[in-house]
Design an enzyme around this catalytic site. Structure first.
Site, PDB file in Angstrom:
ATOM      1  N   GLU A  72       0.841  -1.193   0.000  1.00 31.98           N
ATOM      2  CA  GLU A  72       0.000   0.000   0.000  1.00 31.98           C
ATOM      3  C   GLU A  72       0.876   1.243   0.000  1.00 31.98           C
ATOM      4  O   GLU A  72       2.099   1.167   0.059  1.00 31.98           O
ATOM      5  CB  GLU A  72      -0.959  -0.027   1.201  1.00 31.98           C
ATOM      6  CG  GLU A  72      -1.944  -1.192   1.140  1.00 31.98           C
ATOM      7  CD  GLU A  72      -2.930  -1.210   2.290  1.00 31.98           C
ATOM      8  OE1 GLU A  72      -2.915  -0.270   3.109  1.00 31.98           O
ATOM      9  OE2 GLU A  72      -3.716  -2.165   2.375  1.00 31.98           O
ATOM     10  N   HIS A  84     -10.739  10.539   7.043  1.00 30.47           N
ATOM     11  CA  HIS A  84     -10.464   9.122   7.281  1.00 30.47           C
ATOM     12  C   HIS A  84      -9.906   8.826   8.666  1.00 30.47           C
ATOM     13  O   HIS A  84     -10.360   7.898   9.327  1.00 30.47           O
ATOM     14  CB  HIS A  84      -9.477   8.635   6.218  1.00 30.47           C
ATOM     15  CG  HIS A  84      -9.206   7.169   6.240  1.00 30.47           C
ATOM     16  ND1 HIS A  84     -10.211   6.224   6.127  1.00 30.47           N
ATOM     17  CD2 HIS A  84      -8.035   6.464   6.352  1.00 30.47           C
ATOM     18  CE1 HIS A  84      -9.681   5.010   6.169  1.00 30.47           C
ATOM     19  NE2 HIS A  84      -8.365   5.121   6.325  1.00 30.47           N
ATOM     20  N   ARG A 120      -0.833   9.530   1.628  1.00 31.76           N
ATOM     21  CA  ARG A 120      -2.236   9.867   1.404  1.00 31.76           C
ATOM     22  C   ARG A 120      -2.505  11.360   1.296  1.00 31.76           C
ATOM     23  O   ARG A 120      -3.367  11.787   0.536  1.00 31.76           O
ATOM     24  CB  ARG A 120      -3.089   9.266   2.531  1.00 31.76           C
ATOM     25  CG  ARG A 120      -3.207   7.760   2.419  1.00 31.76           C
ATOM     26  CD  ARG A 120      -3.925   7.164   3.611  1.00 31.76           C
ATOM     27  NE  ARG A 120      -4.134   5.730   3.400  1.00 31.76           N
ATOM     28  CZ  ARG A 120      -4.622   4.911   4.332  1.00 31.76           C
ATOM     29  NH1 ARG A 120      -4.921   5.378   5.539  1.00 31.76           N
ATOM     30  NH2 ARG A 120      -4.795   3.630   4.065  1.00 31.76           N
TER      31      ARG A 120
END
Length: 521
Positions: free
Chosen positions: A114, A331, A274
Site C-alpha cells: 500500500e 479518514h 495519502r
C-alpha cells in the site's frame, strides 16, 4: 439513578477496546460500553490490512523508517519503534487466536503493498474485509467473559483530584447510569463524522476527544487529519471507501482525459502518502474535473476485492469499464488524547488506546495499515499496565452530574459544512479564524454549568462535535506550517524551510505549548 461497578470500564467496541478486553477478561471484571451497536466501529469497516514485517525479506527497521517517512518528520521515534517491534508479536497473537488471514495454496500468508510502503508487508483477511475478520474474532472470544452494553453513551468522565473514578452515561430513553471503576479505558475512535464526506462509521463524531478535554486530560496534534484519497463517488455523493490496496495491486488515478494524475507529482506516484494524493485529487475536482481510479490492470478484481466489487455493483458502477469515480474523504485523526508507552493519559486511572489516543506513532500523516496495528499494540501496553497497577479502589459515592447545558445547538450538517469549508484538505488563516469564532460562539452560550434534567444522545453528540471541531480548528490555526495531513495554503511547502513547529497541546484551564490560554467561557 443506576450505579454499576467494574474492575475495568472500556468506552468503545473497536479493535483497541476489544483487544484490551481480550487480554484482561480472564483476570478482571470488564465492562464495555458502546454508543451504538458493537459492530459500529471504524475497525470493523477497515478494508485495508494490518502491517507487520513478517517475512525474512522484511525487517522491523524497514517498517520503522517507512512509518517515519510517511509521518513527515513528526513521529515519536521511541513510540514508533515500540509499534513496529511489538506489532510483529501481536500479529502472531491474532493468528494464534484464529484470525483467518489470506494465504496462498501453499499456506503462506499473502502480503499486499500500500501507499508509502517500500515492500509488501500488509496482511489481509477476506480480501478487503480485514477489519471485519479481526473484530469478529475478538468479539466472539470477548463476549463470553465480558459485559457488553450497547446503545448507551458516555456523557462525561467522573474526575476527582485529577483521578478518573468512572463515567456516567445516558441511553436512548434518557436513563442515567454511573459506572464506578478504578481503570477506565477510552477507546472511542476519532472524529471523521465532523465532515460530510468520510470513510468512518456514522457513530464516530469526536466523542472521545470531547469528553477527555472536558475531564481535563491533555490532547495533542489535533490539526493533523488524514483524508483518504479514494472514496467511491456516485451521483455526487461518496458511497464508501476504495482500499489503498487496489492501487497497490496496479490501479492508477486518471483524469477525465485519461492522463495519469500522479505522474510528476511524487516519486512514488499512485502509492505516494495519502495527503499528497488527496490534495492532487482535490485540486482537480476544484477545477471541475472528475478523477477516476483505473482498475483495468488489476487482475482478479472481483475475487481480490469482493467488498468493493459489491459496493460498486450496488451503486450501478460498471466494473467492465474499469473506471471508478473517486474523491477524498475524512479518514483518520493522527492527534488525540496524549498517552505514554503504557496508554496512560495525564489523568490517573484513565487510559486511551486506538485512534482516540495520541501515541505519536503516526506523526503528521499515518502510514497505511498502521491503524489496526496501533490499536492492538497499545491495547497490550495498557492491559499490562492495568494488571500491574492492581485493584485500586474507585469512588463508590455517586457524584452530582454537572455538564454543559443542551440548548442552542446548530445541526450536525451545519457543523460538517463549517469543517469542510474551513478545516478541510486546504486551510488558511482567513478561513480558520471565522471557523474558530463560529464554534466559540456556540460553546460560550452553553458553557454555564447546570445539572442535566433532560438530555438526549443527539444533544451530547452535537456538543461533542462542536467541542472537537473547535479543538481541531484552533490547532490548525496555530500551526503556521504545512506538514502531512495539515496543509496551509498561506504557508505552502514550497515557500517554507522544513523547520519543525513544536507539538501544540490542549488542556482545559491550562495552556498551549505556546503559552496561549485555552479557556472556553
Amino acid at each position: 439513578m443506576k450505579v454499576r461497578q467494574s474492575d475495568v470500564l472500556i468506552i468503545g467496541s473497536g479493535i483497541a477496546g476489544l483487544m484490551v478486553a481480550e487480554l484482561l477478561s480472564s483476570h478482571k471484571n470488564v465492562t464495555i460500553i458502546t454508543k451504538s451497536k458493537w459492530k459500529h466501529s471504524n475497525s470493523r469497516l477497515a478494508q485495508g490490512g494490518i502491517a507487520a514485517a513478517v517475512t525474512k525479506e522484511d525487517h522491523w527497521l524497514d517498517h520503522f523508517f517507512d512509518t517515519l517517512a510517511a509521518g513527515d518528520e513528526h513521529n515519536s521515534e521511541e513510540m514508533t519503534r515500540l509499534l513496529v517491534k511489538e506489532g510483529l508479536e501481536m500479529v502472531k497473537h491474532l493468528i494464534q487466536i484464529g484470525v483467518p488471514f489470506d494465504r496462498n495454496e501453499s499456506g503462506e500468508l499473502i502480503l499486499a503493498q500500500e501507499g508509502a510502503h517500500r515492500i509488501r508487508r500488509i496482511l489481509h483477511a477476506g480480501g478487503d474485509a480485514t477489519g471485519h475478520a479481526i473484530v469478529s474474532t475478538l468479539f466472539e472470544r470477548v463476549s463470553k467473559h465480558t459485559t457488553i452494553i450497547e446503545e448507551e453513551m458516555v456523557v462525561d468522565l467522573i474526575v476527582e483530584n485529577e483521578c478518573c473514578q468512572g463515567a456516567w452515561t445516558i441511553n436512548s430513553a434518557g436513563e442515567k447510569t454511573f459506572y464506578s471503576s478504578p481503570s477506565v479505558v477510552l477507546a472511542a475512535g476519532g472524529a471523521g463524522g465532523l465532515y460530510p464526506v468520510t470513510s468512518n462509521d456514522a457513530s464516530v463524531t469526536g466523542d472521545g476527544f470531547a469528553i477527555a478535554y472536558r475531564a481535563g486530560a491533555k490532547l495533542a496534534d489535533l490539526e493533523f487529519v488524514q483524508f483518504h484519497p479514494t472514496m467511491l463517488v456516485c451521483n455526487g455523493q461518496a458511497q464508501g471507501l476504495i482500499s489503498e490496496a487496489v492501487r497497490g495491486e496496479g490501479a492508477v488515478l486518471v483524469t477525465e482525459s485519461g492522463e495519469r494524475l500522479m505522474i510528476g507529482v511524487h516519486e512514488q506516484e499512485d502509492l505516494a502518502p495519502r495527503d499528497v494524493v488527496s490534495r492532487a485529487i482535490f485540486h482537480k475536482i476544484q477545477e471541475g474535473e472528475q478523477v477516476y481510479l483505473d482498475i483495468k490492470d488489476v487482475s482478479n478484481f472481483h475475487e481480490r476485492f469482493p467488498t468493493i466489487s459489491e459496493m460498486c455493483k450496488k451503486n450501478g458502477i460498471d466494473l467492465q469499464k474499469g473506471l471508478l469515480p473517486v474523491m477524498p474523504g475524512a479518514h483518520f485523526n493522527m492527534g488525540g488524547v496524549s498517552t505514554d508507552q503504557k496508554g496512560r493519559t495525564t489523568l490517573s486511572n484513565l487510559y486511551a488506546v486506538g485512534e482516540v489516543a495520541h501515541t505519536g506513532v503516526h506523526g503528521a500523516n499515518r502510514l497505511a495499515s498502521n491503524s489496526l496495528l496501533e490499536g492492538i499494540v497499545f491495547a497490550k501496553q495498557a492491559a499490562n499496565a492495568i494488571l500491574t497497577n492492581g485493584n485500586s479502589r474507585s469512588s463508590s459515592t455517586v457524584p452530582s452530574f454537572a455538564a454543559l447545558k443542551s440548548n442552542h445547538y446548530p445541526s450536525k450538517k451545519e457543523i460538517q459544512k463549517v469543517m469542510e469549508k474551513y478545516v478541510g484538505i486546504i486551510r488558511t488563516k482567513q478561513g480558520l479564524q471565522p471557523a474558530v469564532q463560529w464554534f466559540e460562539s456556540y460553546l460560550k452560550r452553553i458553557s454555564a454549568r447546570s445539572i442535566y434534567e433532560e438530555v438526549s444522545i443527539d444533544d451530547v453528540t452535537k456538543l461533542n462535535m462542536l467541542t472537537s471541531g473547535w479543538l481541531i480548528a484552533s490547532a490548525a490555526l496555530r500551526r503556521t506550517e504545512s506538514r502531512g495531513g495539515h496543509y496551509r495554503s498561506d504557508y505552502p511547502l514550497k515557500d517554507q524551510l522544513r523547520w519543525h513547529q513544536q507539538t501544540i497541546y490542549f488542556q482545559k484551564d491550562n495552556q498551549f505549548s505556546h503559552n496561549e490560554l485555552v479557556n472556553v467561557r
